[in-house]
Design an enzyme around this catalytic site. Structure first.
Site, PDB file in Angstrom:
ATOM      1  N   HIS A  80       0.710  -1.447   0.006  1.00 29.97           N
ATOM      2  CA  HIS A  80      -0.153  -0.148  -0.131  1.00 29.97           C
ATOM      3  C   HIS A  80       0.759   1.199  -0.034  1.00 29.97           C
ATOM      4  O   HIS A  80       0.438   2.309  -0.187  1.00 29.97           O
ATOM      5  CB  HIS A  80      -0.908  -0.031   1.277  1.00 29.97           C
ATOM      6  CG  HIS A  80       0.017   0.152   2.622  1.00 29.97           C
ATOM      7  ND1 HIS A  80       0.480  -0.600   3.223  1.00 29.97           N
ATOM      8  CD2 HIS A  80       0.161   1.334   3.226  1.00 29.97           C
ATOM      9  CE1 HIS A  80       1.257   0.049   4.242  1.00 29.97           C
ATOM     10  NE2 HIS A  80       0.950   1.163   4.225  1.00 29.97           N
TER      11      HIS A  80
HETATM   12  C1  UD1 Z   1      -0.982   5.415   6.486  1.00 31.96           C
HETATM   13  C2  UD1 Z   1       0.376   5.848   6.919  1.00 31.96           C
HETATM   14  C3  UD1 Z   1       1.208   4.567   6.639  1.00 31.96           C
HETATM   15  C4  UD1 Z   1       0.580   3.250   7.232  1.00 31.96           C
HETATM   16  C5  UD1 Z   1      -0.664   3.224   6.658  1.00 31.96           C
HETATM   17  C6  UD1 Z   1      -1.509   1.936   7.471  1.00 31.96           C
HETATM   18  C7  UD1 Z   1       0.920   8.152   7.112  1.00 31.96           C
HETATM   19  C8  UD1 Z   1       1.934   9.225   6.182  1.00 31.96           C
HETATM   20  N1  UD1 Z   1       1.048   6.864   6.428  1.00 31.96           N
HETATM   21  O1  UD1 Z   1      -0.878   5.343   5.020  1.00 31.96           O
HETATM   22  O2  UD1 Z   1       2.407   4.783   7.508  1.00 31.96           O
HETATM   23  O3  UD1 Z   1       1.448   2.278   6.703  1.00 31.96           O
HETATM   24  O4  UD1 Z   1      -1.555   4.369   7.033  1.00 31.96           O
HETATM   25  O5  UD1 Z   1      -2.611   1.546   6.492  1.00 31.96           O
HETATM   26  O6  UD1 Z   1       0.326   8.661   7.770  1.00 31.96           O
HETATM   27  N2  UD1 Z   1      -8.332   5.503   2.580  1.00 31.96           N
HETATM   28  C9  UD1 Z   1      -9.581   4.880   2.691  1.00 31.96           C
HETATM   29  N3  UD1 Z   1     -10.011   4.599   3.838  1.00 31.96           N
HETATM   30  C10 UD1 Z   1      -9.492   5.096   4.941  1.00 31.96           C
HETATM   31  C11 UD1 Z   1      -8.427   5.362   4.648  1.00 31.96           C
HETATM   32  C12 UD1 Z   1      -7.609   5.563   3.713  1.00 31.96           C
HETATM   33  O7  UD1 Z   1      -9.963   4.809   1.328  1.00 31.96           O
HETATM   34  O8  UD1 Z   1     -10.125   4.525   5.880  1.00 31.96           O
HETATM   35  C13 UD1 Z   1      -7.739   5.777   1.310  1.00 31.96           C
HETATM   36  C14 UD1 Z   1      -7.815   7.225   0.797  1.00 31.96           C
HETATM   37  O9  UD1 Z   1      -7.917   7.239  -0.512  1.00 31.96           O
HETATM   38  C15 UD1 Z   1      -6.305   7.934   1.163  1.00 31.96           C
HETATM   39  C16 UD1 Z   1      -5.470   6.749   1.035  1.00 31.96           C
HETATM   40  O10 UD1 Z   1      -6.200   5.567   1.518  1.00 31.96           O
HETATM   41  O11 UD1 Z   1      -6.238   8.970   0.386  1.00 31.96           O
HETATM   42  C17 UD1 Z   1      -4.306   6.920   1.797  1.00 31.96           C
HETATM   43  O12 UD1 Z   1      -4.739   7.123   3.102  1.00 31.96           O
HETATM   44  P1  UD1 Z   1      -3.629   7.735   4.246  1.00 31.96           P
HETATM   45  O13 UD1 Z   1      -4.335   7.535   5.629  1.00 31.96           O
HETATM   46  O14 UD1 Z   1      -3.369   9.238   3.579  1.00 31.96           O
HETATM   47  O15 UD1 Z   1      -2.417   7.013   4.070  1.00 31.96           O
HETATM   48  P2  UD1 Z   1      -2.300   5.346   4.016  1.00 31.96           P
HETATM   49  O16 UD1 Z   1      -1.366   4.965   2.773  1.00 31.96           O
HETATM   50  O17 UD1 Z   1      -3.334   4.673   4.544  1.00 31.96           O
END
Ligand code: UD1
Length: 362
Positions: A204
């Protein structure tokens, strides 16, 4: 004493659980704040249920956004909470954006910060988590390190040794407390899997999903091996595979599922033949469970996992990946476990907080 703990993203929840229980046991006043960085049921609520954590006292509902938008919004909302709650100490865990936002908002209001999982370094500033780790450690009063190499990193950055405490790995405490419960999960039956007859993959990370073609190459190379591979898909990776119409191009040996809860995932990890991942914590969980790990990154901040080849770094290189999979031995090995990766980590942290009132002053 009043403690305010901040969580927001999936890997935070299992790190706060033992601390929540330890504060409760000692009747220390605590408030749990959830930033809302992760908001889907299977990225957040299911973990609270599996871990038997109560609903957060305060939910900020920040959601997704660019790093600036997400971190900024969390900081401004955290300020309001801190003004109202006036804690004596803020606890942040891990290295996600919620960790950084909570630490900055707190210290700017002269509320001391304790960082749990301090000192990990990948020395790769292309990782947003590395930036978060460095900044949070620089402004924390209590630095709780999971490993000796994390302590060394902090010392070499000039951080005052009086603030660094080697306490062990909090996430492993949660793993140890849930291993028996995970054996009751029926996820193997649900997915028709036999123990040690499948691989498990999570992918991811921003740098691994930014180029869709690389992601497809990874899936195609895995389609060529004769082992079933289960892939609980992070929402971001799912969107990329869907947008590029890649799902139809993936081999039949690859089974994609929704993101799984803590207990089901623990059971899947424990019984897998090998784990492929670009996550941080999963590298450590694999080591504890004696499952060989192949990490889809060129570096790791969890260097202790690299000993005795328990974890191998292959980046996103299909050739290195296939060689690493071929190199996995048939018989299960037992890897040496790092010191203090046990069920007393939260106890050590709370004992330290209580016995160092001088660190509450900036
Ligand atoms: C975040 C952490 C990462 C961790 C990961 C675990 C940061 C910088 N990164 O990354 O270190 O390994 O979480 O999962 O904080 N999204 C959804 N539903 C959700 C959450 C996210 O659809 O409940 C999607 C959205 O499109 C969002 C993308 O995932 O833009 C990324 O989510 P984000 O929390 O920004 O970062 P992660 O890649 O999850």
């Amino acid at each position: 004493m009043k403690i305010l703990s901040i969580v927001g993203a999936r890997p935070n929840f299992m790190k706060i659980k033992p601390l929540y229980e330890e504060f409760k046991k000692r009747k220390i006043n605590q408030t749990l704040v959830h930033t809302g960085q992760h908001y889907d049921k299977n990225m957040s609520k299911v973990f609270f249920e599996d871990l038997e954590l109560p609903k957060p006292d305060i939910f900020l509902g920040v959601g997704s956004g660019t790093h600036g938008v997400q971190t900024g919004l969390m900081m401004s909302k955290m300020e309001e909470v801190l003004l109202k709650e006036k804690p004596d100490l803020t606890i942040v865990v891990g290295d996600v954006n919620s960790t950084l936002a909570g630490a900055i908002a707190s210290i700017k209001m002269q509320i001391p910060v304790a960082h749990v999982e301090a000192g990990y370094r990948s020395f790769d500033l292309k990782m947003p988590e590395e930036i978060n780790r460095i900044l949070v450690d620089r402004i924390s009063q209590f630095l709780f390190a999971p490993t000796k190499d994390a302590v060394d990193n902090l010392v070499s950055e000039g951080i005052d040794k009086k603030r660094i405490f080697f306490v062990g790995n909090i996430m492993i405490e949660t793993l140890l407390s849930n291993i028996q419960k995970s054996k009751k999960s029926n996820i193997l039956e649900t997915l028709s899997l036999d123990s040690r007859n499948y691989g498990l993959m999570t992918v991811h990370r921003a740098e691994n999903t930014a180029d869709p073609k690389k992601l497809l190459e990874l899936f195609i190379s895995l389609s060529e091996i004769d082992t079933k591979i289960i892939v609980p898909l992070h929402p971001r990776t799912k969107i990329i595979l869907e947008e590029n119409a890649y799902l139809g191009k993936i081999g039949k040996n690859i089974e994609i599922t929704e993101p799984l809860g803590y207990i089901d995932f623990l059971q899947l990890m424990s019984n897998s033949k090998f784990i492929l991942t670009d996550s941080g914590g999963i590298q450590e969980e694999a080591l504890m469970l004696d499952v060989p790990c192949i990490t889809l990154r060129n570096n790791t901040e969890r260097v202790v996992t690299l000993k005795e080849n328990a974890n191998i770094l292959v980046g996103m290189d299909p050739l290195k990946l296939s060689l690493a999979i071929k190199g996995i031995q048939k018989n299960k090995r037992s890897y040496p476990k790092p010191p203090l990766w046990d069920n007393k980590v939260a106890e050590r942290i709370v004992n330290t907080i209580i016995s160092h009132p001088e660190l509450f002053f900036l």
